[in-house]
Design a protein around this motif. Structure first.
Motif, PDB file in Angstrom:
ATOM      1  N   ALA A   6       0.835  -1.209   0.000  1.00 49.52           N
ATOM      2  CA  ALA A   6       0.000   0.000   0.000  1.00 49.52           C
ATOM      3  C   ALA A   6       0.863   1.251   0.000  1.00 49.52           C
ATOM      4  CB  ALA A   6      -0.925   0.001   1.209  1.00 49.52           C
ATOM      5  N   GLU A   7       1.956   1.226   0.797  1.00 51.14           N
ATOM      6  CA  GLU A   7       2.858   2.370   0.852  1.00 51.14           C
ATOM      7  C   GLU A   7       3.485   2.614  -0.517  1.00 51.14           C
ATOM      8  OE1 GLU A   7       5.620   1.515   3.894  1.00 51.14           O
ATOM      9  OE2 GLU A   7       4.167   1.682   5.523  1.00 51.14           O
ATOM     10  N   HIS A   8       3.841   1.520  -1.178  1.00 50.20           N
ATOM     11  CA  HIS A   8       4.451   1.637  -2.501  1.00 50.20           C
ATOM     12  C   HIS A   8       3.465   2.254  -3.486  1.00 50.20           C
ATOM     13  CE1 HIS A   8       7.194   0.421  -5.802  1.00 50.20           C
ATOM     14  NE2 HIS A   8       6.066   0.257  -6.476  1.00 50.20           N
ATOM     15  N   ALA A   9       2.234   1.781  -3.457  1.00 50.71           N
ATOM     16  CA  ALA A   9       1.225   2.270  -4.391  1.00 50.71           C
ATOM     17  C   ALA A   9       0.847   3.713  -4.098  1.00 50.71           C
ATOM     18  CB  ALA A   9      -0.018   1.380  -4.327  1.00 50.71           C
ATOM     19  N   ALA A  10       0.860   4.095  -2.828  1.00 50.09           N
ATOM     20  CA  ALA A  10       0.444   5.437  -2.427  1.00 50.09           C
ATOM     21  C   ALA A  10       1.373   6.509  -2.957  1.00 50.09           C
ATOM     22  CB  ALA A  10       0.364   5.525  -0.910  1.00 50.09           C
ATOM     23  N   GLU A  11       2.611   6.141  -3.267  1.00 47.02           N
ATOM     24  CA  GLU A  11       3.569   7.122  -3.744  1.00 47.02           C
ATOM     25  C   GLU A  11       3.091   7.797  -5.028  1.00 47.02           C
ATOM     26  OE1 GLU A  11       7.225   5.123  -4.194  1.00 47.02           O
ATOM     27  OE2 GLU A  11       7.534   4.771  -2.045  1.00 47.02           O
ATOM     28  N   GLU A  12       2.313   7.082  -5.824  1.00 46.05           N
ATOM     29  CA  GLU A  12       1.844   7.622  -7.091  1.00 46.05           C
ATOM     30  C   GLU A  12       0.329   7.835  -7.097  1.00 46.05           C
ATOM     31  OE1 GLU A  12       3.822   8.584  -9.335  1.00 46.05           O
ATOM     32  OE2 GLU A  12       5.680   7.766  -8.518  1.00 46.05           O
ATOM     33  N   ALA A  13      -0.267   8.008  -5.935  1.00 43.64           N
ATOM     34  CA  ALA A  13      -1.720   8.103  -5.805  1.00 43.64           C
ATOM     35  C   ALA A  13      -2.351   9.179  -6.676  1.00 43.64           C
ATOM     36  CB  ALA A  13      -2.090   8.319  -4.343  1.00 43.64           C
ATOM     37  N   PRO A  14      -1.726  10.363  -6.841  1.00 41.44           N
ATOM     38  CA  PRO A  14      -2.375  11.409  -7.626  1.00 41.44           C
ATOM     39  C   PRO A  14      -2.603  11.044  -9.093  1.00 41.44           C
ATOM     40  CG  PRO A  14      -0.642  12.316  -6.245  1.00 41.44           C
ATOM     41  CD  PRO A  14      -0.494  10.818  -6.219  1.00 41.44           C
ATOM     42  N   ARG A  15      -1.819  10.136  -9.641  1.00 44.19           N
ATOM     43  CA  ARG A  15      -1.970   9.771 -11.047  1.00 44.19           C
ATOM     44  C   ARG A  15      -3.229   8.939 -11.242  1.00 44.19           C
ATOM     45  NH1 ARG A  15       2.449   7.194 -11.701  1.00 44.19           N
ATOM     46  NH2 ARG A  15       3.705   8.947 -12.408  1.00 44.19           N
ATOM     47  N   LYS A  16      -4.080   9.331 -12.184  1.00 43.30           N
ATOM     48  CA  LYS A  16      -5.345   8.628 -12.405  1.00 43.30           C
ATOM     49  C   LYS A  16      -5.131   7.245 -13.011  1.00 43.30           C
ATOM     50  CE  LYS A  16      -8.219  12.763 -12.894  1.00 43.30           C
ATOM     51  NZ  LYS A  16      -9.159  13.495 -13.780  1.00 43.30           N
ATOM     52  N   ARG A  17      -4.222   7.162 -13.957  1.00 46.59           N
ATOM     53  CA  ARG A  17      -3.990   5.886 -14.651  1.00 46.59           C
ATOM     54  C   ARG A  17      -2.613   5.358 -14.253  1.00 46.59           C
ATOM     55  NH1 ARG A  17      -6.459   3.672 -19.039  1.00 46.59           N
ATOM     56  NH2 ARG A  17      -7.574   5.618 -19.441  1.00 46.59           N
ATOM     57  N   PRO A  18      -2.557   4.340 -13.373  1.00 46.36           N
ATOM     58  CA  PRO A  18      -1.262   3.852 -12.895  1.00 46.36           C
ATOM     59  C   PRO A  18      -0.464   3.181 -13.999  1.00 46.36           C
ATOM     60  CG  PRO A  18      -3.028   2.406 -12.179  1.00 46.36           C
ATOM     61  CD  PRO A  18      -3.682   3.611 -12.785  1.00 46.36           C
ATOM     62  N   LYS A  19       0.843   3.249 -13.838  1.00 48.31           N
ATOM     63  CA  LYS A  19       1.729   2.556 -14.764  1.00 48.31           C
ATOM     64  C   LYS A  19       1.589   1.052 -14.570  1.00 48.31           C
ATOM     65  CE  LYS A  19       5.214   6.237 -14.949  1.00 48.31           C
ATOM     66  NZ  LYS A  19       6.631   6.577 -14.674  1.00 48.31           N
ATOM     67  N   PRO A  20       2.019   0.240 -15.551  1.00 47.03           N
ATOM     68  CA  PRO A  20       1.889  -1.218 -15.423  1.00 47.03           C
ATOM     69  C   PRO A  20       2.482  -1.777 -14.137  1.00 47.03           C
ATOM     70  CG  PRO A  20       2.457  -0.632 -17.664  1.00 47.03           C
ATOM     71  CD  PRO A  20       2.526   0.635 -16.874  1.00 47.03           C
ATOM     72  N   GLY A  21       3.676  -1.335 -13.754  1.00 46.10           N
ATOM     73  CA  GLY A  21       4.290  -1.836 -12.533  1.00 46.10           C
ATOM     74  C   GLY A  21       3.487  -1.491 -11.299  1.00 46.10           C
ATOM     75  N   GLU A  22       2.910  -0.311 -11.293  1.00 37.93           N
ATOM     76  CA  GLU A  22       2.096   0.112 -10.155  1.00 37.93           C
ATOM     77  C   GLU A  22       0.814  -0.693 -10.073  1.00 37.93           C
ATOM     78  OE1 GLU A  22       1.643   4.199 -11.036  1.00 37.93           O
ATOM     79  OE2 GLU A  22       3.757   4.659 -10.693  1.00 37.93           O
ATOM     80  N   ARG A  23       0.220  -0.988 -11.213  1.00 38.59           N
ATOM     81  CA  ARG A  23      -1.009  -1.797 -11.218  1.00 38.59           C
ATOM     82  C   ARG A  23      -0.728  -3.195 -10.698  1.00 38.59           C
ATOM     83  NH1 ARG A  23      -5.936  -0.678 -10.629  1.00 38.59           N
ATOM     84  NH2 ARG A  23      -6.201   0.605 -12.501  1.00 38.59           N
ATOM     85  N   ARG A  24       0.415  -3.748 -11.028  1.00 40.07           N
ATOM     86  CA  ARG A  24       0.785  -5.068 -10.500  1.00 40.07           C
ATOM     87  C   ARG A  24       0.831  -5.038  -8.975  1.00 40.07           C
ATOM     88  NH1 ARG A  24       3.425  -8.981 -13.601  1.00 40.07           N
ATOM     89  NH2 ARG A  24       4.709  -9.507 -11.798  1.00 40.07           N
ATOM     90  N   VAL A  25       1.426  -3.979  -8.425  1.00 39.56           N
ATOM     91  CA  VAL A  25       1.502  -3.835  -6.976  1.00 39.56           C
ATOM     92  C   VAL A  25       0.104  -3.742  -6.384  1.00 39.56           C
ATOM     93  CG1 VAL A  25       2.217  -2.303  -5.105  1.00 39.56           C
ATOM     94  CG2 VAL A  25       3.799  -2.810  -6.959  1.00 39.56           C
ATOM     95  N   GLN A  26      -0.773  -2.991  -7.023  1.00 36.22           N
ATOM     96  CA  GLN A  26      -2.134  -2.837  -6.532  1.00 36.22           C
ATOM     97  C   GLN A  26      -2.877  -4.173  -6.532  1.00 36.22           C
ATOM     98  OE1 GLN A  26      -3.818   0.208  -9.024  1.00 36.22           O
ATOM     99  NE2 GLN A  26      -2.798   1.878  -7.933  1.00 36.22           N
ATOM    100  N   ILE A  27      -2.646  -4.972  -7.560  1.00 35.21           N
ATOM    101  CA  ILE A  27      -3.296  -6.279  -7.645  1.00 35.21           C
ATOM    102  C   ILE A  27      -2.819  -7.183  -6.507  1.00 35.21           C
ATOM    103  CG2 ILE A  27      -3.481  -8.402  -9.016  1.00 35.21           C
ATOM    104  CD1 ILE A  27      -3.318  -6.583 -11.534  1.00 35.21           C
ATOM    105  N   LEU A  28      -1.515  -7.215  -6.277  1.00 32.70           N
ATOM    106  CA  LEU A  28      -0.971  -8.043  -5.198  1.00 32.70           C
ATOM    107  C   LEU A  28      -1.424  -7.529  -3.838  1.00 32.70           C
ATOM    108  CD1 LEU A  28       2.674  -8.679  -6.474  1.00 32.70           C
ATOM    109  CD2 LEU A  28       0.698 -10.217  -6.578  1.00 32.70           C
ATOM    110  N   GLN A  29      -1.512  -6.215  -3.694  1.00 36.98           N
ATOM    111  CA  GLN A  29      -1.988  -5.631  -2.444  1.00 36.98           C
ATOM    112  C   GLN A  29      -3.420  -6.068  -2.168  1.00 36.98           C
ATOM    113  OE1 GLN A  29      -2.397  -1.400  -2.583  1.00 36.98           O
ATOM    114  NE2 GLN A  29      -3.481  -1.322  -0.625  1.00 36.98           N
ATOM    115  N   ALA A  30      -4.267  -6.020  -3.191  1.00 40.65           N
ATOM    116  CA  ALA A  30      -5.661  -6.416  -3.023  1.00 40.65           C
ATOM    117  C   ALA A  30      -5.772  -7.898  -2.685  1.00 40.65           C
ATOM    118  CB  ALA A  30      -6.446  -6.117  -4.299  1.00 40.65           C
TER     119      ALA A  30
END
Length: 209
Positions: A6-30
């Motif tokens: 979550a901390e990793h993903a939060a670093e880019e929170a303002p961006r509406k469309r996450p980059k591929p690497g960030e989306r992977r992190v979000q999926i694993l977080q969920a």
């Protein structure tokens, strides 16, 4: 793990469309968060996609299969635990082998306690209906823990006539204790903490060494 991701993903929170690497992190977080629900049944990609408010097809743009998602969680477990284990061994100095072994089991159980969803993966509860190679990989994880414990304990008793055998037995017992503590933790709905009476238990396993 959910918090770390979550901390990793939060670093880019303002961006509406996450980059591929960030989306992977979000999926694993969920996925990690869903595994933290006591008594949760098998997690489907449909449920995971719903939690993220995306389509299942969106998940598969980042992971070829659900097995790959679980492999991402297992990689996090391996990297997190063994980085701590390696630090213990590297900074041991003249610390007695039994003390090193106790520290290794302690960090393993503390990791599971702080990451309940990961504890379910570690003991295999979350992998029952998943690809068999995932359970094999977790089995290998505990095998590596046992080998490390055996190396720490190999010369712990200079008076022993069978130091190698003694180390094998103690390492096997400590590994089984760790796995059993994590399993009790997950099957109690995360109520029976794996670190409960930990120091006293470890001293008993090592014959008060």
């Amino acid at each position: 793990m959910a918090e770390a991701l979550a901390e990793h993903a939060a670093e880019e929170a303002p961006r509406k469309r996450p980059k591929p690497g960030e989306r992977r992190v979000q999926i694993l977080q969920a996925l990690a968060t869903m595994l933290e629900q006591p008594g949760s049944e098998r997690i489907t990609t449909a449920a995971l996609a719903a939690r993220l408010d995306v389509s299942e097809a969106a998940l598969y743009r980042h992971f070829a299969s659900k097995a790959q998602m679980f492999e991402g969680l297992i990689e996090f477990i391996e990297q997190s635990v063994f980085s701590l284990v390696n630090q213990i061994v590297a900074t041991a100095g003249d610390a007695p082998g039994p003390l090193q072994a106790r520290r290794i089991v302690s960090v393993l159980l503390q990791f599971g306690e702080k990451n309940p969803g990961m504890a379910r993966v570690m003991v295999g509860d979350a992998l029952v209906f998943e690809n068999e190679r995932l359970q094999q990989r977790m089995n290998l994880f505990f095998d590596k823990i046992e080998v490390t414990l055996r190396q720490c304990l190999r010369h712990s008793d200079p008076a022993s006539d069978t130091p190698t055998v003694d180390a094998q037995v103690q390492a096997a017992v400590m590994t089984a204790f760790a796995a059993g503590s994590l399993q009790r933790f997950t099957r109690s709905g995360f109520k029976r903490l794996p670190t409960e009476h930990l120091e006293a238990s470890l001293r008993g396993l090592l014959f008060n060494k």
